[in-house]
Design a protein around this motif. Sequence first.
Motif, PDB file in Angstrom:
ATOM      1  N   THR A 539       0.821  -1.221   0.000  1.00  0.00           N
ATOM      2  CA  THR A 539       0.000   0.000   0.000  1.00  0.00           C
ATOM      3  C   THR A 539       0.849   1.262   0.000  1.00  0.00           C
ATOM      4  O   THR A 539       0.320   2.372  -0.109  1.00  0.00           O
ATOM      5  N   LEU A 559      -7.209   2.950   6.068  1.00  0.00           N
ATOM      6  CA  LEU A 559      -6.561   3.226   4.786  1.00  0.00           C
ATOM      7  C   LEU A 559      -7.535   3.955   3.871  1.00  0.00           C
ATOM      8  O   LEU A 559      -8.756   3.870   4.047  1.00  0.00           O
ATOM      9  N   GLU A 563      -5.134   3.883  -1.366  1.00  0.00           N
ATOM     10  CA  GLU A 563      -4.105   2.998  -0.817  1.00  0.00           C
ATOM     11  C   GLU A 563      -4.511   1.534  -0.960  1.00  0.00           C
ATOM     12  O   GLU A 563      -3.669   0.678  -1.262  1.00  0.00           O
ATOM     13  N   MET A 564      -5.797   1.251  -0.766  1.00  0.00           N
ATOM     14  CA  MET A 564      -6.271  -0.123  -0.966  1.00  0.00           C
ATOM     15  C   MET A 564      -6.171  -0.518  -2.441  1.00  0.00           C
ATOM     16  O   MET A 564      -5.778  -1.645  -2.769  1.00  0.00           O
ATOM     17  N   GLY A 567      -2.591  -1.408  -3.188  1.00  0.00           N
ATOM     18  CA  GLY A 567      -2.232  -2.721  -2.657  1.00  0.00           C
ATOM     19  C   GLY A 567      -2.751  -3.857  -3.515  1.00  0.00           C
ATOM     20  O   GLY A 567      -2.016  -4.797  -3.853  1.00  0.00           O
TER      21      GLY A 567
END
Length: 805
Positions: A539, A559, A563-564, A567
């Motif tokens: 992330t 998060l 950011e997710m 990832g």
Amino acid sequence: MNKEKTLRITITTFFSIALLGGLFFGYILSEVNKGKELQKLASYQPTTPTKLYDTNGVLFAELYRHKQELLKYSDIPPHVIHAFLSVEDDNFFNHFGIDFLAIVRAAIKNVFAGRIVQGGSTLTQQLAKTILQQRKKTFGRKFLEALLTLQIEQEYTKEEILEIYFNLIYLGHGTTGLSSAANVYFQKDVRDLSIAEAALLARLPKAPVTYSPFKNPKEAKQAHMVVLGLMAKNGFIPKDQVKKIHDDFWDRYWPVVITQSPSRSTWGAKLNRAPYFTEWVRQILEKELGEEALYTGGLRVYTTLDVRKQEIAEEELRKGLIEQDKSAFGANFRYAGRADRGLVSLYNLFGSIFPVGVPYVTSLDDRQVFRLHLEKEMAPALELLTDFIPSENESAAVKEFQRSSLVFSSNLHVEGAIITIDHQTGYIQTMVGGSRFSPKNQFNRAMQARRQTGSAFKPFVYAAAIQNRAVGSGTGIMDAPLTTITEEGEGYSPQDISGDFRGMVPLSRALSLSLNIVSVQVLMRTGTDSVIDFASKVTKTNKARFPTGPALALGVAELTPYEMALGYSILANKGKDVIPFSVRYVLNQSGTVVYNKEKEVQETLAEEAKNGTIQIIPEATAYIIKQMLIGVAMGGTPTQALRAADKGNYKGESGGKTGSTSSYTNVWYAGFDPKYTSIVWMGFDKSSLSLGKGVTAAGVAAPIWGKMYSRFYNEGPYPSFYPNGKADEIPADVVKGATCAFNGLSPGPNCPLTGNLFLKPITIAGRTLSVPGGRQCDGDRDHYRSMDLNDFLQRELEISDDELK
């Protein structure tokens, strides 16, 4: 003697005044002769908007302070010119810039009226004032205006003066020039303006706010009749047609003005088909290139957005938010978001035996419910009532109630976000930051809202465990009551959402079922530090953002959707680095590249590939967790929501995971197909408010993802993880095996097999790391309170035999 002295003083005074006057007029003339103002006039160019294009070359937004189109005199219809001259300067073609008769006439009228009712300035003088508007209002500036007026008349023809005037005049609501005004007030080209429309615009130069049809429609309507009367007086239109022109126009225009926002402006009329994305790009470009270049440079910005996908995402999210708002605050509003009070005694009983934390469930109490209904039903009536009550106290109280209620009610609407990344290129293809972009709703939740991720975080836990060789995809983990101690010394007992226990379960199926107790055990096998290190890498988030307790396994880390998405993009991209970006490159007006982020990203990735750092996580780890997530999407908690015709209606291949947080405060769906990774989030801006009892990601977020992707591909054909019928080559470090489908133990003679992918053993400092094996299964499936995969798919997800095949 006295006469001589008087004469000497008189002569001295005369010459002193003459000298000072000469110096003063010399200064004024020198200022004019420098030609700065006229040079500005001669070289004036309108600000050219910066234009934003998507990946297909579609123009979707413009950035500018004010937008103009330079008009030629021949472009302006005669009746438009006549309307303005009737109001501003009916003797324009006969004077030399200053109309002394008009000044005297205005002075007489003002004296008799006892106030200023008429001005004597000419249209050329108004143009001079416009040019000098940045200067302070001083006596010297008045002379400068007069001299500049004369010079304008000397340098330009009457037609050229009118052309300049119509391009520079301010007509309210952020409009500079007649072309901009025609667009804002009538959504028309100047060439198509009617006599009635010209008459409305002609009254605006002197008082743009007073006579604005959007701010003061009654005053605008009265002034419109006056202007038409002046046009008739000057012979531009027949006198007997004035009332008909006026009435016909307002019959059509009145419904328009009373439904327009009083703050309507050139900014509000801008082309902007992706407002959250546009604002994100604007901030980047302002930092990289500066304000002046951005707003006046006429840049061409080529972005990563796909505007068609963007509008699909906006539409599907908005529909989902409307439905969830109805659900949360509809007929069952009083119970939306409430904790199940029948469980209070049970919680208290557990609390007397174990130090078990009770989940915090936020609800609207009776007082808040009353306040909300009071605001909705009674506040407008109260405000109207204050108009008839001569009391300042009551009026002030109502206004204070409305002000304080604004924040309260704004938190009572479900919000959401979507972001889509092409995980092969890093292109941000969609960015939806909320329900609707407005002056009060510009918070970009896709990029900035940190929320607990719930079970959508579990793939990072599982992948970290796989990478550490603590488990394989088919390893059996016990789903049974578990109590552990946190670092603070408090008891922690995770529970599955179903409330029951399944005994030994293969890891891949535990992920499909989103079993919390299994996830905590996987975390305990791996170690919190290893999970934090893994999640931080994929992330690209600071490790300090992740809590260190066992609840980390259940997604308590906060998060952003971005950011997710990052990832999951790295997981989908075989563990290789993904650098998301929104601006590809920027060209100036001459076609020169002034900013190239795409080239920078490509060079960075090439350098990483060269030095070996492009692999954020091992390809083998990414391969295993990717196969597990495909299994979740194809046969787990989100399957029905993604694929059912009345829900997501998505028939393609994908991988993904749902995420629902405690007290039903956030719902997520994080998913990918062979090309794109998308995150859907939904919740309240006030993060402690619940969406309602029983609201889960599978019921709310996953269908939005499915509908969105179905429309991305026009319901097929969909891209495949197996192009030409061939699967991705299995990385060399992945070992294929099998475990018992009942429970993940070593296969026995009486149990069916399920696939088990794990990493090859490695030796570090003399210690061999390998996935531990389990004892052999005896085939007694009831003993392990489990079922085979087909039974699970059919009994729990209600998938038909045909769909199963």
